[in-house]
Design a protein around this motif. Structure first.
Motif, PDB file in Angstrom:
ATOM      1  N   ARG A 785       0.850  -1.201   0.000  1.00 55.46           N
ATOM      2  CA  ARG A 785       0.000   0.000   0.000  1.00 55.46           C
ATOM      3  C   ARG A 785       0.876   1.238   0.000  1.00 55.46           C
ATOM      4  NH1 ARG A 785      -4.024  -0.741   4.919  1.00 55.46           N
ATOM      5  NH2 ARG A 785      -2.095  -1.507   5.869  1.00 55.46           N
ATOM      6  N   LYS A 786       0.515   2.193  -0.823  1.00 53.59           N
ATOM      7  CA  LYS A 786       1.363   3.359  -1.046  1.00 53.59           C
ATOM      8  C   LYS A 786       1.605   4.137   0.237  1.00 53.59           C
ATOM      9  CE  LYS A 786       1.702   7.527  -3.890  1.00 53.59           C
ATOM     10  NZ  LYS A 786       1.033   8.343  -4.942  1.00 53.59           N
ATOM     11  N   GLU A 787       0.551   4.374   1.021  1.00 53.28           N
ATOM     12  CA  GLU A 787       0.719   5.198   2.219  1.00 53.28           C
ATOM     13  C   GLU A 787       1.599   4.510   3.258  1.00 53.28           C
ATOM     14  OE1 GLU A 787      -3.225   2.968   2.403  1.00 53.28           O
ATOM     15  OE2 GLU A 787      -2.052   4.134   0.962  1.00 53.28           O
ATOM     16  N   TRP A 788       1.487   3.177   3.368  1.00 54.23           N
ATOM     17  CA  TRP A 788       2.323   2.459   4.318  1.00 54.23           C
ATOM     18  C   TRP A 788       3.761   2.375   3.822  1.00 54.23           C
ATOM     19  CZ3 TRP A 788       1.359   0.849   9.209  1.00 54.23           C
ATOM     20  CH2 TRP A 788       0.042   0.925   9.646  1.00 54.23           C
ATOM     21  N   ALA A 789       3.955   2.220   2.521  1.00 55.83           N
ATOM     22  CA  ALA A 789       5.317   2.192   1.979  1.00 55.83           C
ATOM     23  C   ALA A 789       6.018   3.527   2.216  1.00 55.83           C
ATOM     24  CB  ALA A 789       5.271   1.869   0.485  1.00 55.83           C
ATOM     25  N   SER A 790       5.275   4.635   2.077  1.00 57.35           N
ATOM     26  CA  SER A 790       5.866   5.954   2.328  1.00 57.35           C
ATOM     27  C   SER A 790       6.257   6.108   3.792  1.00 57.35           C
ATOM     28  CB  SER A 790       4.876   7.054   1.930  1.00 57.35           C
ATOM     29  OG  SER A 790       4.577   6.981   0.557  1.00 57.35           O
ATOM     30  N   PRO A 832       3.965  -0.218  -5.373  1.00 60.97           N
ATOM     31  CA  PRO A 832       4.618   0.912  -4.711  1.00 60.97           C
ATOM     32  C   PRO A 832       5.913   0.601  -3.944  1.00 60.97           C
ATOM     33  CG  PRO A 832       2.747   0.199  -3.421  1.00 60.97           C
ATOM     34  CD  PRO A 832       2.757  -0.658  -4.647  1.00 60.97           C
ATOM     35  N   PRO A 833       6.206  -0.679  -3.576  1.00 60.79           N
ATOM     36  CA  PRO A 833       7.458  -0.872  -2.813  1.00 60.79           C
ATOM     37  C   PRO A 833       8.706  -0.529  -3.616  1.00 60.79           C
ATOM     38  CG  PRO A 833       6.468  -2.983  -3.396  1.00 60.79           C
ATOM     39  CD  PRO A 833       5.461  -1.951  -3.721  1.00 60.79           C
ATOM     40  N   GLY A 834       8.669  -0.724  -4.940  1.00 63.57           N
ATOM     41  CA  GLY A 834       9.836  -0.391  -5.747  1.00 63.57           C
ATOM     42  C   GLY A 834      10.138   1.090  -5.731  1.00 63.57           C
ATOM     43  N   ARG A 835       9.107   1.907  -5.888  1.00 62.37           N
ATOM     44  CA  ARG A 835       9.322   3.354  -5.843  1.00 62.37           C
ATOM     45  C   ARG A 835       9.751   3.796  -4.446  1.00 62.37           C
ATOM     46  NH1 ARG A 835       8.202   7.217  -9.391  1.00 62.37           N
ATOM     47  NH2 ARG A 835       8.260   9.364  -8.644  1.00 62.37           N
ATOM     48  N   ALA A 836       9.199   3.169  -3.427  1.00 63.61           N
ATOM     49  CA  ALA A 836       9.604   3.505  -2.057  1.00 63.61           C
ATOM     50  C   ALA A 836      11.076   3.174  -1.831  1.00 63.61           C
ATOM     51  CB  ALA A 836       8.718   2.752  -1.062  1.00 63.61           C
ATOM     52  N   LEU A 837      11.531   2.047  -2.345  1.00 67.81           N
ATOM     53  CA  LEU A 837      12.940   1.677  -2.208  1.00 67.81           C
ATOM     54  C   LEU A 837      13.829   2.652  -2.966  1.00 67.81           C
ATOM     55  CD1 LEU A 837      15.093  -0.264  -1.197  1.00 67.81           C
ATOM     56  CD2 LEU A 837      14.635  -1.721  -3.186  1.00 67.81           C
ATOM     57  N   PRO A 941      16.334  -4.908 -17.525  1.00 65.74           N
ATOM     58  CA  PRO A 941      15.053  -4.410 -18.055  1.00 65.74           C
ATOM     59  C   PRO A 941      14.158  -3.744 -17.017  1.00 65.74           C
ATOM     60  CG  PRO A 941      14.903  -6.766 -17.646  1.00 65.74           C
ATOM     61  CD  PRO A 941      16.301  -6.358 -17.262  1.00 65.74           C
ATOM     62  N   HIS A 942      14.675  -3.434 -15.863  1.00 70.11           N
ATOM     63  CA  HIS A 942      13.860  -2.902 -14.769  1.00 70.11           C
ATOM     64  C   HIS A 942      13.685  -1.390 -14.943  1.00 70.11           C
ATOM     65  CE1 HIS A 942      18.002  -4.101 -13.805  1.00 70.11           C
ATOM     66  NE2 HIS A 942      18.160  -2.799 -13.692  1.00 70.11           N
ATOM     67  N   THR A 943      13.026  -0.968 -15.981  1.00 69.49           N
ATOM     68  CA  THR A 943      12.917   0.454 -16.295  1.00 69.49           C
ATOM     69  C   THR A 943      12.089   1.214 -15.269  1.00 69.49           C
ATOM     70  OG1 THR A 943      11.028  -0.046 -17.722  1.00 69.49           O
ATOM     71  CG2 THR A 943      13.198   0.060 -18.755  1.00 69.49           C
ATOM     72  N   GLN A 944      11.118   0.558 -14.647  1.00 68.30           N
ATOM     73  CA  GLN A 944      10.259   1.244 -13.688  1.00 68.30           C
ATOM     74  C   GLN A 944      11.074   1.720 -12.489  1.00 68.30           C
ATOM     75  OE1 GLN A 944       6.994   2.002 -14.136  1.00 68.30           O
ATOM     76  NE2 GLN A 944       7.179   3.219 -12.283  1.00 68.30           N
ATOM     77  N   PHE A 949      13.984   6.040  -9.551  1.00 68.56           N
ATOM     78  CA  PHE A 949      15.227   6.535  -8.952  1.00 68.56           C
ATOM     79  C   PHE A 949      15.602   7.898  -9.530  1.00 68.56           C
ATOM     80  CE2 PHE A 949      19.805   6.900  -8.503  1.00 68.56           C
ATOM     81  CZ  PHE A 949      20.015   6.495  -7.207  1.00 68.56           C
ATOM     82  N   ILE A 950      15.543   8.030 -10.850  1.00 69.50           N
ATOM     83  CA  ILE A 950      15.901   9.301 -11.484  1.00 69.50           C
ATOM     84  C   ILE A 950      14.920  10.401 -11.085  1.00 69.50           C
ATOM     85  CG2 ILE A 950      16.214  10.467 -13.682  1.00 69.50           C
ATOM     86  CD1 ILE A 950      18.415   8.503 -13.040  1.00 69.50           C
ATOM     87  N   GLU A 951      13.642  10.084 -11.045  1.00 73.11           N
ATOM     88  CA  GLU A 951      12.648  11.087 -10.659  1.00 73.11           C
ATOM     89  C   GLU A 951      12.868  11.566  -9.225  1.00 73.11           C
ATOM     90  OE1 GLU A 951       8.853   9.827 -13.484  1.00 73.11           O
ATOM     91  OE2 GLU A 951       8.961   9.114 -11.425  1.00 73.11           O
ATOM     92  N   GLU A 952      13.230  10.648  -8.335  1.00 71.33           N
ATOM     93  CA  GLU A 952      13.512  11.057  -6.962  1.00 71.33           C
ATOM     94  C   GLU A 952      14.759  11.928  -6.891  1.00 71.33           C
ATOM     95  OE1 GLU A 952      11.760  10.828  -4.287  1.00 71.33           O
ATOM     96  OE2 GLU A 952      10.162   9.714  -5.283  1.00 71.33           O
ATOM     97  N   CYS A 953      15.762  11.606  -7.702  1.00 73.51           N
ATOM     98  CA  CYS A 953      16.961  12.445  -7.752  1.00 73.51           C
ATOM     99  C   CYS A 953      16.615  13.857  -8.205  1.00 73.51           C
ATOM    100  CB  CYS A 953      17.996  11.836  -8.702  1.00 73.51           C
ATOM    101  SG  CYS A 953      18.809  10.358  -8.077  1.00 73.51           S
ATOM    102  N   VAL A 954      15.736  13.968  -9.186  1.00 71.97           N
ATOM    103  CA  VAL A 954      15.340  15.290  -9.687  1.00 71.97           C
ATOM    104  C   VAL A 954      14.537  16.043  -8.634  1.00 71.97           C
ATOM    105  CG1 VAL A 954      13.956  16.472 -11.425  1.00 71.97           C
ATOM    106  CG2 VAL A 954      15.393  14.547 -12.089  1.00 71.97           C
TER     107      VAL A 954
END
Length: 1011
Positions: A785-790, A832-837, A941-944, A949-954
């Motif tokens: 869940r997005k809110e818990w991952a955050s 959402p866990p991938g983006r959280a990581l 191939p893990h483009t997501q 990662f790049i978006e968080e860096c920006v």
């Protein structure tokens, strides 16, 4: 016609030297003559076409036949030649303009050459010519792009900058004419036409990004932009049409925003709770009271920037954490430390935050403080609980301190104090008959701070002639809990090291523990050992100096004293003195008469005691000595010199760690005997005080060893408080289960308390950095869940602050590469866990880079031994680019063949990055791991995950700078990232590219121009 032809020949012959220079120093004059002849032939072809009235397609066919194959029309300045011929008369030549339009449509000429040619026409009085030029711009202004080499893309950037200058100058010229001639419809129409094209050009983020690159490429050209804007602004009042005037002002503001386009952050989050700030303050207050203030400020500002926290809510989280720490801190020394942290250190931290450079401030910091306290006043239960614990009005005392430091105005202080007083009237009775006579700790701490300063002044003074003042001060220190108060105040204000070392020296000269000078030294060393355990080794150890010899006591503390996170070797040379000294000491210990140590020196006693204990332990295990005989020996040790007991237990602790579970009984029994105070009266002066200090030291030394076997160190005594934060781990429970259980409790609660931080610290020490980090990352990947991952990200970030540097090296160097390269783990990197990581990784990397490059590792992180840290040079081998190879890469004209190869066909060493151009130290472990990590981003191939990662860096970049992570990314990766739709944005490209480098600007221009 001849005059016209002669004019062009004269023009191009006059410019021949400039074009000849473009051929290079090695170019021959014959090549220059050949190029000039091509230009002459081109002019002749244009004149012949006009003379014979060729159609546009006939002109294109014939000119291609007559000019040699492979000729570059931009190189021959075809667009400029056509425009110059078309704009000779008062009105444009429609036939030659049709040739130019055909050349544009058939892509014979580039957009950049056309824009450059247009910007060279400066006669704005010729209305029809200007109108025709604007119409030509309309042919391609909505689809400006370039798919050629990087140099061609930079050319487009320069051309757009020149065009913007031209349009601004045109608008300024028409406004000036309006001021002179009045509101003529013709002038207004021309002004509106120029404004429309400029607005159309600047409304595109892509076009503004290209102009931004050109501004960095040619700073002088941007001066022309500023001059044109200034001239336009001066003549804006001449525009009577209000709508037109507003459009002009909006367009000027768009131009002004170009230099700051990377500084514009997205809207801050809408939530009001930030667990990472709360937890980080809890960590600092619990474990790092003696840490320097500036690293704490830098880390807090890093958290604020990364999460874009509004200033009032940021300050509110700091105060909430402080009050929570006051409420939950154990009684005794920990309570004093939290009180000093809240009332002395945090106001100083906020004062530095006020002075911290933050760019353009939208609000005064004092007003932010006032708003934060207004929010805090709404948390009445929290404030009431803190008042009840501290037995005073905590908020009022804090308001007074903030007012003294200039953080709050007098009016706001009075208003907030009045509101809190009104709330306290409705609170339960806080002062009872039992605590009415107890002095509140906050008041004592605030009074102790100036006392520390006075003591330091007294100690620094010459007290050899009149020691009464010094004796009075030092006598006051040893009464009641004065010493604990002074130490806590000194620790919170950064004066503890000076206070401890000066006080140590002064107490030696003043002979506090009279009449026995020997006992005086022993007592001083006991106090120093307490400081060592409570506040860390940095407080006691003197600064290294090549000219001075390290005192024996400091050497012993470093090599023999058990400390959290430090493993000792019982066979270390410091535990192996001369055999003769050991035999004499064993004889003294086993003697029935009173033990006398006058025959031995102090350092000999410290070195011989462990070896003597080993002899006694071996004799006991072999049946030579009975339990009663061992008890007699331990009574002799602790009954005369408490420091001998500490030396003995220090070795026993190291020895027990090396034994199996069934072999520990007798050594642990000896430890208990040494800890137990002697029965009966002892005639030695201050013996009872020394035994209390000794017992506290020994209990801290042995707690970890006894905890491993689930045994208690001493029986519980009614009314006696246990050591805070000891025996945290459940007995005989796997540490992984303990980690999971504690983390789930923290996640349910929503914040990390002091107890949890100490437990996590123990688990980090016991399991190692990799085990600790890997298992917590697994907990993060469980959240769907997005809110818990955050929430997990914020909590893990604060937990990882226990040792940010080493955890980041492990996370980026071991854990993430394994997740990215192993297909079995790819499913776990989905959102959402991938983006959280990805967010957690960026936060850790940014924090590590910031503190690492400034050398701001905390004392807590510096003192932990790195037993599980590997050789990163061999673990991450890099073929470091040699300077000669680097220069060849930079000077190559065919950089695309070298720089833009696919990731599968290149090695890491062949991918040039900004870090290499900035001469970053590639031998540094953190830099080495970041280089390897950036390569892993394109290895699967893990483009997501890469996109996240790049978006968080920006998002986390500081005011538009690249930060410290993406400088290790190869330039080749830029063209690959824009293939992802989510990253194909001009701002993203600008953010991930180092625009301070010429090569970086070219790669950014190439990527953006192709969008």
């Amino acid at each position: 016609m001849c005059s016209v032809k002669g004019r062009y020949l004269t023009c191009y012959w006059a410019r021949a030297p400039a074009y000849q220079a473009r051929l290079g120093a090695t170019g021959s004059f014959c090549r220059g003559q050949a190029w000039i002849m091509k230009v002459v032939n081109l002019k002749q072809a244009i004149l012949q076409a006009w003379k014979e009235r060729w159609s546009d397609y006939q002109w294109a066919i014939n000119i291609k036949k007559n000019c040699p194959k492979g000729a570059s029309w931009d190189y021959l300045n075809l667009a400029e030649a056509l425009l110059e011929q078309a704009m000779i008369g008062p009105s444009p030549n429609p036939l030659i303009l049709s040739y130019l339009k055909y050349a544009i449509s058939s892509q014979m000429v580039s957009y950049s050459s056309v824009l450059t040619a247009i910007s060279k026409f400066d006669d704005f009085s010729r209305e029809l010519c200007i109108k025709s030029l604007l119409e030509i711009m309309d042919m391609f202004s909505n689809r400006l792009s370039c798919h050629g080499k990087a140099e061609e893309c930079i050319g487009l950037c320069r051309a757009m900058l020149c065009t913007m200058v031209w349009l601004l100058q045109g608008c300024a010229w028409y406004c000036e004419r309006l001021q002179e001639s009045g509101a003529l419809p013709v002038l207004e129409n021309s002004l509106r036409a120029c404004l429309g094209r400029m607005t159309n050009l600047l409304h595109s983020t892509k076009n503004r990004a290209l102009v931004h690159i050109a501004r960095l490429e040619e700073q002088a050209s941007w001066t022309n932009v500023e001059q044109a804007m200034l001239k336009l602004s001066e003549n804006l009042n001449a525009v009577t049409n209000q709508t037109l005037k507003e459009d002009l002002e909006e367009c000027v503001s768009l131009v002004k925003s170009i230099p700051q386009m990377l500084s514009l952050q997205s809207d801050p989050p809408v939530h009001t709770l930030f667990p990472s700030v709360h937890a980080f303050i809890m960590l600092e207050g619990t474990m790092n009271l003696t840490g320097e203030t500036q690293p704490l400020v830098e880390q807090l500002m890093m958290i604020k920037r990364m999460q874009r926290i509004p200033a009032p809510l940021f300050v509110l989280e700091i105060w909430k954490a402080c009050f929570t720490g006051l409420i939950e801190s154990p009684e005794g020394n920990e309570e004093l430390k939290w009180t000093a942290f809240t009332f002395l250190k945090i106001p100083q931290v906020l004062l530095r935050l006020k002075k911290y450079p933050q760019g353009e401030k939208t609000q005064d910091f004092m007003e932010d403080m006032n708003v934060a306290f207004e929010y805090l006043l709404n948390l009445t239960p929290l404030l009431d609980k803190a008042d009840q614990r501290c037995n005073c009005d905590c908020l009022s005392l804090l308001l007074q301190e903030c007012n003294k430091l200039g953080l709050l105005s007098e009016a706001n202080t009075a208003s907030l104090t009045a509101k809190r007083s009104e709330d306290r009237e409705h609170a339960p009775r806080l002062r009872t008959a039992e605590n009415a006579n107890i002095q509140p700790n906050p008041g004592l701490i605030l009074r102790a701070e100036p006392t520390v300063t006075n003591i330091l002044k007294t100690v620094d003074a010459d007290h050899s002639k009149s020691p009464e003042g010094l004796l009075g001060v030092l006598g006051h220190m040893l009464s009641g809990k004065s010493l604990d108060l002074l130490l806590a105040a000194a620790a919170a204000t950064g004066k503890l090291k000076s206070f401890a070392q000066n006080g140590y020296t002064a107490s030696g000269s003043a002979y506090i523990f009279k009449p026995n000078k020997y006992m005086n030294r022993v007592s001083r060393r006991l106090i120093s050992a307490v400081l060592f355990q409570t506040y860390g080794s940095e407080v006691i150890l003197s600064d290294p100096s090549p000219s001075s010899e390290t005192p024996f006591f400091e050497t012993w503390l470093q090599t023999c004293m058990p400390e959290e996170g430090k493993t000792l070797n019982p066979d270390h040379p410091c535990f192996r003195p001369e055999s003769g000294k050991v035999e004499s000491l064993v004889a003294l210990l086993n003697s029935s008469s009173e033990m006398k140590l006058v025959q031995m020196k102090w350092h000999e006693i410290c070195l011989s005691t462990p070896a003597a204990i080993l002899e006694v332990l071996n004799a006991w295990e072999n049946g030579v000595l009975s339990v009663e005989a061992v008890q007699k020996i331990t009574d002799n040790i602790k009954g005369k010199v408490c420091s001998m007991a500490i030396c003995a237990v220090a070795w026993l602790v190291a020895h027990v760690r090396m034994l199996g579970l069934d072999e520990r009984e007798k050594p642990q029994t000896m430890i208990r005997q040494l800890m137990t105070p002697m029965s009966g009266e002892n005639t030695l002066q201050f013996y009872h005080e020394r035994v209390v200090i000794m017992s506290s030291i020994l209990e801290h030394m042995c707690a970890d060893v006894f905890q491993q076997t689930g045994l208690s160190l001493r029986p519980a005594v009614e009314g006696q408080e246990p050591i805070p934060y000891r025996d945290l781990l459940p007995a005989r429970q796997p540490i992984r289960q303990s980690l999971q259980t504690q983390f789930r409790e923290v996640l349910e609660k929503g914040w990390v308390d002091s107890h949890a931080f100490h437990l996590f610290e123990n688990l980090l020490h016991m399991g190692g950095v990799f085990w600790f980090t890997n298992n917590l990352v697994k907990e993060l990947l469980k959240e769907t869940r997005k809110e818990w991952a955050s929430r997990v990200v914020e909590l893990l970030y604060s937990i990882f602050c226990l040792d940010t540097q080493q955890i980041t090296l492990t996370l980026l160097g071991h854990i993430l590469p394994r997740l990215l390269t192993d297909p079995a783990h790819w499913h776990s990197l989905a959102d959402p866990p991938g983006r959280a990581l990805a967010k957690l990784s960026v936060w850790c990397a940014l924090s590590s880079c910031s503190s690492h490059h400034k050398g701001q590792a905390s004392a807590r992180q510096r003192k932990r031994q790195r037993e599980d840290i590997e050789d990163y040079t061999s673990l991450f081998p890099l073929d470091d680019t040699q300077p000669s190879k680097l220069m060849r890469l930079l000077s190559s004209n065919e950089d695309e063949t070298v720089m833009l190869s696919s990731p599968g066909d290149r090695s890491m060493s062949s991918s040039l990055s900004a870090s290499q151009l900035h001469t970053v130290n590639m031998r540094d472990p953190l830099n080495r791991v970041l280089i390897t990590w950036c390569y892993h981003l394109t290895a699967g191939p893990h483009t997501q995950f890469v996109q996240s990662f790049i978006e968080e860096c920006v998002e986390c970049s500081e005011q538009g700078s690249r930060g410290s992570i993406l400088q290790f990314m190869p330039f080749t990766m830029i063209s690959e990232l824009v293939k992802l739709q989510a990253l194909a944005k001009p701002k993203t490209v600008l953010s991930i590219t180092d625009l301070s480098l010429p090569l970086g600007r070219r790669m950014a221009a190439k990527a953006i121009a192709s969008l």
